[in-house]
Design a protein around this motif. Structure first.
Motif, PDB file in Angstrom:
ATOM      1  N   LEU A  10       0.835  -1.200   0.000  1.00  0.00           N
ATOM      2  CA  LEU A  10       0.000   0.000   0.000  1.00  0.00           C
ATOM      3  C   LEU A  10       0.874   1.256   0.000  1.00  0.00           C
ATOM      4  CD1 LEU A  10      -2.801  -1.107   2.464  1.00  0.00           C
ATOM      5  CD2 LEU A  10      -3.154  -0.408   0.092  1.00  0.00           C
ATOM      6  N   GLU A  11       1.932   1.230   0.794  1.00  0.00           N
ATOM      7  CA  GLU A  11       2.845   2.376   0.832  1.00  0.00           C
ATOM      8  C   GLU A  11       3.520   2.585  -0.522  1.00  0.00           C
ATOM      9  OE1 GLU A  11       5.242   1.224   4.185  1.00  0.00           O
ATOM     10  OE2 GLU A  11       3.935   2.278   5.612  1.00  0.00           O
ATOM     11  N   GLU A  12       3.957   1.493  -1.141  1.00  0.00           N
ATOM     12  CA  GLU A  12       4.602   1.598  -2.445  1.00  0.00           C
ATOM     13  C   GLU A  12       3.604   2.058  -3.507  1.00  0.00           C
ATOM     14  OE1 GLU A  12       7.670   1.509  -5.282  1.00  0.00           O
ATOM     15  OE2 GLU A  12       7.644   1.690  -3.113  1.00  0.00           O
ATOM     16  N   CYS A  13       2.370   1.558  -3.445  1.00  0.00           N
ATOM     17  CA  CYS A  13       1.343   1.982  -4.398  1.00  0.00           C
ATOM     18  C   CYS A  13       1.015   3.456  -4.213  1.00  0.00           C
ATOM     19  CB  CYS A  13       0.094   1.127  -4.264  1.00  0.00           C
ATOM     20  SG  CYS A  13       0.322  -0.531  -4.939  1.00  0.00           S
ATOM     21  N   GLU A  14       1.035   3.930  -2.967  1.00  0.00           N
ATOM     22  CA  GLU A  14       0.792   5.358  -2.758  1.00  0.00           C
ATOM     23  C   GLU A  14       1.913   6.175  -3.401  1.00  0.00           C
ATOM     24  OE1 GLU A  14      -0.108   8.769   0.566  1.00  0.00           O
ATOM     25  OE2 GLU A  14       0.717   6.861   1.249  1.00  0.00           O
ATOM     26  N   ARG A  15       3.156   5.701  -3.287  1.00  0.00           N
ATOM     27  CA  ARG A  15       4.264   6.402  -3.960  1.00  0.00           C
ATOM     28  C   ARG A  15       4.047   6.412  -5.470  1.00  0.00           C
ATOM     29  NH1 ARG A  15       7.205   4.589   0.415  1.00  0.00           N
ATOM     30  NH2 ARG A  15       7.709   2.542  -0.405  1.00  0.00           N
ATOM     31  N   GLY A  16       3.603   5.284  -6.020  1.00  0.00           N
ATOM     32  CA  GLY A  16       3.307   5.223  -7.451  1.00  0.00           C
ATOM     33  C   GLY A  16       2.206   6.191  -7.840  1.00  0.00           C
ATOM     34  N   GLU A  17       1.179   6.292  -6.996  1.00  0.00           N
ATOM     35  CA  GLU A  17       0.084   7.222  -7.270  1.00  0.00           C
ATOM     36  C   GLU A  17       0.552   8.667  -7.115  1.00  0.00           C
ATOM     37  OE1 GLU A  17      -3.439   6.250  -8.305  1.00  0.00           O
ATOM     38  OE2 GLU A  17      -1.857   4.921  -8.949  1.00  0.00           O
ATOM     39  N   ASP A  18       1.474   8.937  -6.176  1.00  0.00           N
ATOM     40  CA  ASP A  18       2.063  10.283  -6.065  1.00  0.00           C
ATOM     41  C   ASP A  18       2.694  10.668  -7.402  1.00  0.00           C
ATOM     42  OD1 ASP A  18       1.444  10.643  -3.366  1.00  0.00           O
ATOM     43  OD2 ASP A  18       3.432  10.023  -2.657  1.00  0.00           O
ATOM     44  N   SER A  19       3.430   9.736  -7.973  1.00  0.00           N
ATOM     45  CA  SER A  19       4.101   9.972  -9.247  1.00  0.00           C
ATOM     46  C   SER A  19       3.079  10.203 -10.365  1.00  0.00           C
ATOM     47  CB  SER A  19       4.997   8.772  -9.582  1.00  0.00           C
ATOM     48  OG  SER A  19       5.513   8.885 -10.875  1.00  0.00           O
ATOM     49  N   ALA A  20       2.029   9.400 -10.377  1.00  0.00           N
ATOM     50  CA  ALA A  20       0.992   9.546 -11.410  1.00  0.00           C
ATOM     51  C   ALA A  20       0.327  10.917 -11.313  1.00  0.00           C
ATOM     52  CB  ALA A  20      -0.057   8.438 -11.263  1.00  0.00           C
ATOM     53  N   VAL A  21      -0.031  11.331 -10.096  1.00  0.00           N
ATOM     54  CA  VAL A  21      -0.674  12.638  -9.901  1.00  0.00           C
ATOM     55  C   VAL A  21       0.263  13.755 -10.378  1.00  0.00           C
ATOM     56  CG1 VAL A  21      -1.458  14.267  -8.124  1.00  0.00           C
ATOM     57  CG2 VAL A  21      -2.244  11.888  -8.069  1.00  0.00           C
ATOM     58  N   ALA A  22       1.537  13.633 -10.050  1.00  0.00           N
ATOM     59  CA  ALA A  22       2.517  14.652 -10.461  1.00  0.00           C
ATOM     60  C   ALA A  22       2.635  14.723 -11.977  1.00  0.00           C
ATOM     61  CB  ALA A  22       3.879  14.357  -9.833  1.00  0.00           C
ATOM     62  N   ARG A  23       2.608  13.567 -12.658  1.00  0.00           N
ATOM     63  CA  ARG A  23       2.715  13.567 -14.116  1.00  0.00           C
ATOM     64  C   ARG A  23       1.488  14.219 -14.753  1.00  0.00           C
ATOM     65  NH1 ARG A  23       5.457   7.703 -15.468  1.00  0.00           N
ATOM     66  NH2 ARG A  23       5.940   8.507 -17.522  1.00  0.00           N
ATOM     67  N   TYR A  24       0.318  13.957 -14.197  1.00  0.00           N
ATOM     68  CA  TYR A  24      -0.893  14.608 -14.720  1.00  0.00           C
ATOM     69  C   TYR A  24      -0.843  16.112 -14.476  1.00  0.00           C
ATOM     70  CZ  TYR A  24      -3.382  10.421 -16.171  1.00  0.00           C
ATOM     71  OH  TYR A  24      -3.764   9.291 -16.831  1.00  0.00           O
ATOM     72  N   ARG A  25      -0.415  16.522 -13.285  1.00  0.00           N
ATOM     73  CA  ARG A  25      -0.322  17.965 -12.993  1.00  0.00           C
ATOM     74  C   ARG A  25       0.623  18.654 -13.966  1.00  0.00           C
ATOM     75  NH1 ARG A  25      -0.116  17.411  -6.494  1.00  0.00           N
ATOM     76  NH2 ARG A  25      -2.355  17.288  -6.174  1.00  0.00           N
ATOM     77  N   LYS A  26       1.748  17.989 -14.251  1.00  0.00           N
ATOM     78  CA  LYS A  26       2.721  18.544 -15.199  1.00  0.00           C
ATOM     79  C   LYS A  26       2.079  18.679 -16.586  1.00  0.00           C
ATOM     80  CE  LYS A  26       7.219  17.576 -17.262  1.00  0.00           C
ATOM     81  NZ  LYS A  26       8.216  16.542 -17.473  1.00  0.00           N
ATOM     82  N   ALA A  27       1.348  17.648 -17.005  1.00  0.00           N
ATOM     83  CA  ALA A  27       0.688  17.675 -18.317  1.00  0.00           C
ATOM     84  C   ALA A  27      -0.326  18.816 -18.388  1.00  0.00           C
ATOM     85  CB  ALA A  27       0.009  16.333 -18.594  1.00  0.00           C
ATOM     86  N   LEU A  28      -1.048  19.042 -17.294  1.00  0.00           N
ATOM     87  CA  LEU A  28      -2.095  20.061 -17.282  1.00  0.00           C
ATOM     88  C   LEU A  28      -1.544  21.481 -17.300  1.00  0.00           C
ATOM     89  CD1 LEU A  28      -4.585  18.360 -14.835  1.00  0.00           C
ATOM     90  CD2 LEU A  28      -4.989  18.862 -17.265  1.00  0.00           C
ATOM     91  N   LYS A  29      -0.251  21.654 -17.068  1.00  0.00           N
ATOM     92  CA  LYS A  29       0.362  22.985 -17.133  1.00  0.00           C
ATOM     93  C   LYS A  29       0.552  23.450 -18.573  1.00  0.00           C
ATOM     94  CE  LYS A  29       2.680  22.801 -12.698  1.00  0.00           C
ATOM     95  NZ  LYS A  29       3.925  22.598 -11.986  1.00  0.00           N
ATOM     96  N   ASN A  30       0.346  22.541 -19.523  1.00  0.00           N
ATOM     97  CA  ASN A  30       0.492  22.871 -20.937  1.00  0.00           C
ATOM     98  C   ASN A  30      -0.827  23.354 -21.518  1.00  0.00           C
ATOM     99  OD1 ASN A  30       3.342  21.814 -21.716  1.00  0.00           O
ATOM    100  ND2 ASN A  30       2.466  20.236 -20.407  1.00  0.00           N
ATOM    101  N   ASP A  31      -0.707  24.095 -22.608  1.00  0.00           N
ATOM    102  CA  ASP A  31      -1.877  24.621 -23.299  1.00  0.00           C
ATOM    103  C   ASP A  31      -2.392  23.546 -24.262  1.00  0.00           C
ATOM    104  OD1 ASP A  31      -3.794  26.400 -24.123  1.00  0.00           O
ATOM    105  OD2 ASP A  31      -2.472  27.426 -25.551  1.00  0.00           O
ATOM    106  N   LEU A  32      -3.078  22.564 -23.696  1.00  0.00           N
ATOM    107  CA  LEU A  32      -3.539  21.413 -24.485  1.00  0.00           C
ATOM    108  C   LEU A  32      -4.800  21.759 -25.268  1.00  0.00           C
ATOM    109  CD1 LEU A  32      -3.115  18.721 -21.679  1.00  0.00           C
ATOM    110  CD2 LEU A  32      -1.609  19.062 -23.661  1.00  0.00           C
ATOM    111  N   PRO A  33      -4.954  21.145 -26.448  1.00  0.00           N
ATOM    112  CA  PRO A  33      -6.208  21.320 -27.195  1.00  0.00           C
ATOM    113  C   PRO A  33      -7.392  20.848 -26.336  1.00  0.00           C
ATOM    114  CG  PRO A  33      -4.570  20.141 -28.515  1.00  0.00           C
ATOM    115  CD  PRO A  33      -4.008  20.262 -27.127  1.00  0.00           C
ATOM    116  N   ALA A  34      -8.545  21.438 -26.549  1.00  0.00           N
ATOM    117  CA  ALA A  34      -9.717  21.195 -25.690  1.00  0.00           C
ATOM    118  C   ALA A  34     -10.056  19.712 -25.526  1.00  0.00           C
ATOM    119  CB  ALA A  34     -10.923  21.958 -26.246  1.00  0.00           C
TER     120      ALA A  34
END
Length: 156
Positions: free
Chosen positions: A100-124
């Motif tokens: 569970l602890e390792e999966c939470e770390r994996g999910e931390d990484s996933a959330v961070a990657r999505y946040r990074k992606a959302l900082k871009n001016d993506l098409p609608a």
């Protein structure tokens, strides 16, 4: 949100990064489901694996619809994560808590990657998919964190 628009190649690169992330999640959660003994946690991991697979399929379809080619595999760090999960699973003791602890770390990484992606001016149409999946990644992170906390409390 950036004011400069990004190229279609940059959009495809961002989507392929998120695709790799989703595949890592799919394989990582499947590995955890295979290793863990606790039936409730096994079911959560199996469900998360299926959700990641669905997200990966949606991203791959979107990439192809934009004229790109979907990358085929997961990442090296994802493979290392799965190896770590296997080792933890064979150690026994508090392996469910460790996973569970390792999966939470994996999910931390996933959330961070999505946040990074959302900082871009993506098409609608891309933004809509990425935002929905980012919201799901945050919910998943919170579910895993809460399960970890409950498991700690039960064992403590």
């Amino acid at each position: 949100m950036s004011t400069a628009s990004i190229t279609s190649d940059e959009v495809l690169s961002i989507l392929n990064d998120l695709l790799e992330n989703s595949r890592d999640g799919e394989y990582g959660f499947r590995a955890c489901a295979d290793e863990v003994e606790d039936a409730q946690i096994k079911q959560v991991f199996a469900n998360r694996s299926a959700q990641c697979a669905a997200a990966a399929a949606e991203l791959a379809t979107l990439i192809r619809s934009l004229g790109g080619e979907a990358d085929k595999g997961g990442s090296v760090s994802g493979a290392l994560h799965r190896g770590w999960v296997h080792v933890k699973g064979t150690l026994g003791a508090d392996s469910a808590l460790s996973m569970l602890e390792e999966c939470e770390r994996g999910e931390d990484s996933a959330v961070a990657r999505y946040r990074k992606a959302l900082k871009n001016d993506l098409p609608a149409e891309v933004l809509a998919v990425v935002q929905r999946q980012a919201d799901g990644a945050q919910r998943n992170h919170d579910q895993i964190r809460d399960l970890r906390d409950q498991y700690k409390a039960r064992k403590g």
